[in-house]
Scaffold this active site. Structure first.
Site: not given
Length: 287
Positions: A262, A14, A105, A212, A12
């Site tokens: 993914h 995203e 969040d 990140f 998959s």
């Protein structure tokens, strides 16, 4: 890892919802390139506190209508049961069959966490409202959630999501395959039997990745950091080295029995496709 080999492999991609019409046009190009590989589904992220709600809905429904199963992310923090229920009804009526259920969040300045404070409560609510209509993906953290008190608390949090009705899990991205193997082994010993699909982040920009990763608790191995630092602003070398690192990581994961991959695309096609093609996933073959 033996428990993971029983599950059908799935692959998959995203996306995040674009902010502008031009961004949506660019995403359509990316989507068309990725769709040619016939992934099992696309997923679309949901901003903190539902900040991208309408854009997420529009992106999900647009992609879904174009023929590939699309899974919206849905976070509960800062939301009411009523608003979440409305989204679930909308998605169900439009033929969506998979949800990525997350705590999310709390945006800065928003005081109340909402009626559902944790992802397991969201999973329970989805099951309560919609029964078995949706396959429910939840998050897993091989290197532990950055806010977890300790390793055991982190596993217990994951257990609660599974027992609430999760169908499968997608991990936070990582670059250390052993962290994934160890996490799966702990889940097996705890009797948690569901697919745990590795989340994979292609490496295209070192400074963004480092920032990140420091924020979300994903470790970049020292040898990878040092090599990326050595390339400086040489983006071509960073991409080439990153492709090699991520391809080897995926090869090791799949060879050990991981139930798929993914890809966190960051709305770019080429980095994920380069790894996909290196893995010879044209027909999603088994390793």
């Amino acid at each position: 890892m033996e428990s993971q080999t029983q599950f059908k492999r799935r692959f998959s991609f995203e996306f995040f919802p674009p902010k502008t019409p031009e961004g949506m046009e660019k995403l359509q190009v990316v989507r068309d390139k990725l769709a040619k590989r016939k992934p099992d589904f696309f997923s679309v992220t949901y901003g903190a506190g539902g900040s991208t709600r309408e854009r997420t809905i529009d992106t999900v429904l647009t992609l879904h209508r174009q023929g590939i199963s699309t899974a919206p992310h849905l976070s509960c923090i800062g939301a009411t049961k009523e608003s979440i229920g409305e989204l679930l009804d909308l998605y169900r009526s439009n033929g969506i069959q998979r949800i990525v259920a997350l705590r999310g969040d709390l945006p800065s300045g928003m005081g109340a966490p909402g009626e559902l404070r944790y992802a397991n409560e969201l999973v329970s609510y989805i099951r309560e409202r919609t029964g078995d209509h949706f396959s429910i993906e939840v998050a897993a953290y091989p290197e532990f959630h950055p806010q977890a008190q300790n390793a055991e608390a982190d596993l217990n949090n994951f257990r609660r999501k599974v027992e609430a009705g999760a169908t499968s899990a997608i991990t936070q991205y990582f670059f250390n395959a052993d962290s994934y193997f160890y996490f799966v082994e702990r889940c097996e010993k705890a009797g948690l039997n569901l697919p745990i699909v590795p989340g994979i982040m292609p490496i295209t920009n070192y400074s963004n990745l480092a920032r990140f990763s420091d924020m979300c608790g994903a470790e970049i191995p020292r040898w990878v950091r040092k090599q990326l630092e050595a390339y400086g602003d040489d983006s071509a070398s960073i991409r080439k080295f990153g492709e090699e690192v991520v391809t080897r990581l995926c090869e090791r994961l799949l060879a050990a029995g991981a139930p798929g991959i993914h890809f966190y695309t960051l709305n770019q096609a080429e980095p994920s496709l380069a790894v996909w093609d290196n893995l010879n996933l044209g027909d999603k073959i088994s390793f």
